[in-house]
Scaffold this motif. Structure first.
Motif, PDB file in Angstrom:
ATOM      1  N   SER A  55       0.855  -1.184   0.000  1.00  0.00           N
ATOM      2  CA  SER A  55       0.000   0.000   0.000  1.00  0.00           C
ATOM      3  C   SER A  55       0.889   1.231   0.000  1.00  0.00           C
ATOM      4  O   SER A  55       2.101   1.143   0.144  1.00  0.00           O
ATOM      5  N   GLY A  56       0.291   2.375  -0.153  1.00  0.00           N
ATOM      6  CA  GLY A  56       1.040   3.618  -0.171  1.00  0.00           C
ATOM      7  C   GLY A  56       0.984   4.248  -1.544  1.00  0.00           C
ATOM      8  O   GLY A  56       0.527   3.650  -2.523  1.00  0.00           O
ATOM      9  N   SER A  57       1.468   5.453  -1.597  1.00  0.00           N
ATOM     10  CA  SER A  57       1.469   6.197  -2.855  1.00  0.00           C
ATOM     11  C   SER A  57       2.491   5.608  -3.823  1.00  0.00           C
ATOM     12  O   SER A  57       3.390   4.853  -3.424  1.00  0.00           O
ATOM     13  N   GLY A  58       2.362   6.005  -5.065  1.00  0.00           N
ATOM     14  CA  GLY A  58       3.350   5.593  -6.050  1.00  0.00           C
ATOM     15  C   GLY A  58       4.742   6.058  -5.672  1.00  0.00           C
ATOM     16  O   GLY A  58       5.719   5.340  -5.854  1.00  0.00           O
ATOM     17  N   LEU A  85       5.144   1.001 -11.379  1.00  0.00           N
ATOM     18  CA  LEU A  85       5.142   1.947 -10.264  1.00  0.00           C
ATOM     19  C   LEU A  85       5.111   3.394 -10.749  1.00  0.00           C
ATOM     20  O   LEU A  85       4.470   4.251 -10.121  1.00  0.00           O
ATOM     21  N   LEU A  86       5.764   3.682 -11.863  1.00  0.00           N
ATOM     22  CA  LEU A  86       5.685   5.026 -12.433  1.00  0.00           C
ATOM     23  C   LEU A  86       4.258   5.340 -12.865  1.00  0.00           C
ATOM     24  O   LEU A  86       3.759   6.450 -12.644  1.00  0.00           O
ATOM     25  N   ARG A  87       3.591   4.361 -13.476  1.00  0.00           N
ATOM     26  CA  ARG A  87       2.189   4.552 -13.880  1.00  0.00           C
ATOM     27  C   ARG A  87       1.294   4.756 -12.654  1.00  0.00           C
ATOM     28  O   ARG A  87       0.415   5.624 -12.649  1.00  0.00           O
ATOM     29  N   ASP A  88       1.520   3.959 -11.623  1.00  0.00           N
ATOM     30  CA  ASP A  88       0.720   4.094 -10.393  1.00  0.00           C
ATOM     31  C   ASP A  88       0.917   5.472  -9.774  1.00  0.00           C
ATOM     32  O   ASP A  88      -0.042   6.101  -9.319  1.00  0.00           O
ATOM     33  N   GLY A  89       2.151   5.939  -9.738  1.00  0.00           N
ATOM     34  CA  GLY A  89       2.440   7.250  -9.165  1.00  0.00           C
ATOM     35  C   GLY A  89       1.847   8.384  -9.981  1.00  0.00           C
ATOM     36  O   GLY A  89       1.382   9.383  -9.422  1.00  0.00           O
ATOM     37  N   ALA A  90       1.850   8.237 -11.312  1.00  0.00           N
ATOM     38  CA  ALA A  90       1.219   9.249 -12.165  1.00  0.00           C
ATOM     39  C   ALA A  90      -0.288   9.261 -11.912  1.00  0.00           C
ATOM     40  O   ALA A  90      -0.905  10.325 -11.829  1.00  0.00           O
ATOM     41  N   ALA A  91      -0.861   8.078 -11.751  1.00  0.00           N
ATOM     42  CA  ALA A  91      -2.308   7.972 -11.524  1.00  0.00           C
ATOM     43  C   ALA A  91      -2.716   8.600 -10.191  1.00  0.00           C
ATOM     44  O   ALA A  91      -3.777   9.229 -10.102  1.00  0.00           O
ATOM     45  N   ASP A  92      -1.891   8.452  -9.149  1.00  0.00           N
ATOM     46  CA  ASP A  92      -2.274   9.028  -7.843  1.00  0.00           C
ATOM     47  C   ASP A  92      -1.714  10.437  -7.644  1.00  0.00           C
ATOM     48  O   ASP A  92      -1.937  11.057  -6.606  1.00  0.00           O
ATOM     49  N   GLY A  93      -0.970  10.940  -8.635  1.00  0.00           N
ATOM     50  CA  GLY A  93      -0.469  12.310  -8.572  1.00  0.00           C
ATOM     51  C   GLY A  93       0.797  12.497  -7.761  1.00  0.00           C
ATOM     52  O   GLY A  93       1.268  13.620  -7.602  1.00  0.00           O
TER      53      GLY A  93
END
Length: 190
Positions: free
Chosen positions: A73-76, A128-136
């Motif tokens: 769990s956690g942000s990107g 992880l880059l995609r996940d971080g872009a998605a969560d801002g």
């Protein structure tokens, strides 16, 4: 890899670390394993077969190291930091072999894919880059796969360079790399 058991992989790791790729002859690998050169020859094992087995093992170890960041769990941003720290730890675990194989690391990390880096090493970081872009929490990249290739090589290669050529301690390398790298990835950073 079925004919390259753990004993031979460990012997290959020691031989590559001690003599580098050029000096790690089949005879030396066999000697490290407590076997004869003929035994390895009969099994169809040469230096490149051992190197391929170590590459496969590196794939598996890297995937296991990335798993907590991919499933946690956690942000990107938090998860990419965890993944990059795991990348440094994986490089540290194989430091002697990776340094000894300087001209031959392509056998472990590279392939004929468009990125030139094996998918096993790029895909977790791209996700992880995609996940971080998605969560801002991370910059959005037009091509996350290319960014992940650069990221893997930037952190992995620089880590090895700082550990060997600058003789920095592992913690100093990891911390400096993560600080600088994350500043370039975090959304809204300057």
């Amino acid at each position: 890899m079925s004919n390259v058991d753990e004993r031979i992989r460990a012997a290959g790791r020691r031989a590559f670390a001690r003599w580098g790729y050029a000096g790690a002859t089949v005879e030396r690998i066999a000697g490290e394993a407590g076997l004869s050169r003929v035994t390895l020859h009969r099994r169809g094992i040469d230096r490149d077969v051992v190197l391929a087995a170590l590459a496969e093992e590196a794939d598996d170890a890297y995937r296991r190291a990335m798993w907590p960041a991919l499933t946690g769990s956690g942000s990107g941003r938090e998860r990419i930091e965890q993944a990059l720290a795991a990348l440094c730890a994986a490089a540290e675990a194989e430091l002697e072999v990776l340094l000894a194989l300087r001209g031959r690391r392509d056998a472990i990390f590279h392939d004929d894919s468009p990125s030139g880096t094996r998918a096993a090493f790029v895909e977790p970081l791209a996700r992880l880059l995609r996940d971080g872009a998605a969560d801002g929490s991370l910059h959005a990249f037009d091509d996350p796969d290319t960014a992940a290739t650069v990221l893997f090589n930037q952190v992995g290669t620089t880590y090895l360079h700082l550990r060997s050529d600058h003789r920095w301690e592992a913690e100093r390398c990891r911390d400096a790399l993560l600080d600088l790298t994350l500043r370039g990835l975090v959304s809204g950073s300057t």
